[in-house]
Design a protein around this motif. Structure first.
Motif, PDB file in Angstrom:
ATOM      1  N   ALA A 274       1.034  -1.272   0.097  1.00 36.51           N
ATOM      2  CA  ALA A 274      -0.001  -0.043  -0.032  1.00 36.51           C
ATOM      3  C   ALA A 274       0.974   1.382   0.009  1.00 36.51           C
ATOM      4  CB  ALA A 274      -0.857   0.185   1.420  1.00 36.51           C
ATOM      5  N   TYR A 275       0.391   2.191  -0.855  1.00 35.39           N
ATOM      6  CA  TYR A 275       1.330   3.386  -0.945  1.00 35.39           C
ATOM      7  C   TYR A 275       0.678   4.791  -0.421  1.00 35.39           C
ATOM      8  CZ  TYR A 275      -1.628   4.270  -5.074  1.00 35.39           C
ATOM      9  OH  TYR A 275      -2.486   4.284  -5.976  1.00 35.39           O
ATOM     10  N   ILE A 276       1.541   5.469  -0.029  1.00 32.78           N
ATOM     11  CA  ILE A 276       1.117   6.976   0.567  1.00 32.78           C
ATOM     12  C   ILE A 276       2.233   7.907   0.057  1.00 32.78           C
ATOM     13  CG2 ILE A 276       0.899   8.153   2.548  1.00 32.78           C
ATOM     14  CD1 ILE A 276       0.127   5.628   4.291  1.00 32.78           C
ATOM     15  N   VAL A 277       1.327   9.290  -0.383  1.00 32.65           N
ATOM     16  CA  VAL A 277       2.030  10.143  -0.876  1.00 32.65           C
ATOM     17  C   VAL A 277       1.598  11.590  -0.154  1.00 32.65           C
ATOM     18  CG1 VAL A 277       2.874  11.789  -2.691  1.00 32.65           C
ATOM     19  CG2 VAL A 277       2.301   9.133  -2.937  1.00 32.65           C
ATOM     20  N   THR A 278       2.365  12.001   0.746  1.00 32.70           N
ATOM     21  CA  THR A 278       2.069  12.944   1.525  1.00 32.70           C
ATOM     22  C   THR A 278       2.289  14.596   0.627  1.00 32.70           C
ATOM     23  OG1 THR A 278       4.142  13.204   2.829  1.00 32.70           O
ATOM     24  CG2 THR A 278       2.367  11.984   3.660  1.00 32.70           C
ATOM     25  N   GLY A 279       2.665  15.385   1.256  1.00 33.97           N
ATOM     26  CA  GLY A 279       3.077  16.698   0.724  1.00 33.97           C
ATOM     27  C   GLY A 279       4.253  16.995  -0.010  1.00 33.97           C
TER      28      GLY A 279
END
Length: 322
Positions: A274-279
């Motif tokens: 699972a991937y997450i991209v923040t700011g």
């Protein structure tokens, strides 16, 4: 080392339910509920180290650069509030100064910096500190400071006026997982660009409303020990968040990052991720430990610089003389 001092390590953070929108540029209280984790390297080598000390000339240094006491988001905003009570024990001093340094941080350094200042103050303060007010003070430095202040997995319930972070899971709950931080660029959009623009999206009010519903879902996942479900919700939120940002003219995900994400989606047929991209221009990929090298190899193929991460705990007092 100064005569009276406290030295603290605090850990940076990654969003799970991502923040877009703060109350104002001073209080910086989140406009909606968010969630996140604190992180460090597998060898604990990613952190902010802050030394708070008594002096007779005010000085604030972050990563080798002097910080003005009246600069936006300056740590002195919080230090000065508690200065008088701290100095009562040592009247021979007139100021409280600090030196803060980031060590190998990919993203979320301001949360760690704020939490480090907070832990320094709390560890030497002789009176009871109202934790609700104290967290709101630290949010003036960084709007999601509570994630680093409490460590592990946290949820911050907020509405633009009030804000309070709940501890949900300890770092140990994530022991079977590794987060591969995949860096694509050192350039990132200032957080205020995100906060100022996402509120103009036609579905922003709906996102605010849904954030509290999603936080309840995350609490249920946590109570069931469903770590994969937590990260999967983070991926879902990432996709919504960046779609909204793109629609209001804020492009975070580069072409290279998007190609990498498409590859991650393809790899879901072979193993869970699972991937997450923040700011920032980083893709954080959660995987079970036995698959972390596979993600690293793919990241290298896409020109990224992968770093293995784990969920971190609360700030640590390294040394103290008060």
């Amino acid at each position: 080392m100064e005569k009276y001092y406290v030295e603290v390590k605090a850990y940076p953070t990654i969003g799970i339910l991502l923040l877009g929108g703060v109350s104002d540029n001073s209080k910086r209280i989140p406009r909606h509920t968010t969630a996140g984790i604190a992180y460090t390297g597998l060898d604990d080598g990613i952190y902010v180290k802050t030394n708070l000390y008594l002096s007779n000339k005010r000085s604030g240094i972050i990563n080798g650069k002097e910080v003005s006491h009246d600069a936006p988001r300056s740590p002195f905003i919080v230090i000065d509030k508690y200065k008088e009570e701290i100095l009562q024990r040592h009247p021979e001093y007139s100021e409280i100064s600090f030196i803060s340094e980031n060590k190998n941080i990919i993203s979320g350094s301001s949360d760690a910096g704020a939490a480090a200042i907070g832990e320094c103050i709390e560890s030497i303060f002789e009176y009871n500190i109202n934790i609700f007010n104290f967290e709101n003070d630290l949010q003036k430095i960084s709007e999601s400071a509570g994630r680093s202040l409490y460590g592990g997995f946290t949820i911050n319930h907020a509405n633009g006026k009030d804000s309070l972070t709940d501890e949900i899971l300890s770092p140990e709950a994530f022991n079977d997982f590794v987060i591969v931080g995949c860096k694509f660029s050192e350039v990132r959009k200032p957080s205020d660009v995100i906060h100022d623009n996402i509120v103009n999206h036609e579905k922003y009010a709906e996102r605010v409303k849904n954030s509290e519903i999603r936080s309840k879902e995350l609490e249920k996942l946590a109570s069931n020990g469903d770590i994969k479900g937590i990260f999967e919700m983070g991926e879902k939120d990432t996709n919504e968040y960046h779609s909204m940002l793109k629609a209001v003219g804020v492009q975070i995900i580069t072409d290279e990052m998007q190609k990498f994400i498409e590859k991650l989606i393809e790899l879901k047929n072979d193993f869970w991720n699972a991937y997450i991209v923040t700011g920032g221009t980083n893709v954080f990929v959660a995987v079970e430990k036995n698959n972390m090298e596979k993600i690293k190899k793919v990241a290298l193929d896409f020109g990224s610089e992968p770093v293995y991460l784990k969920v971190a705990g609360k700030p640590d007092v390294i040394s103290k003389n008060f």
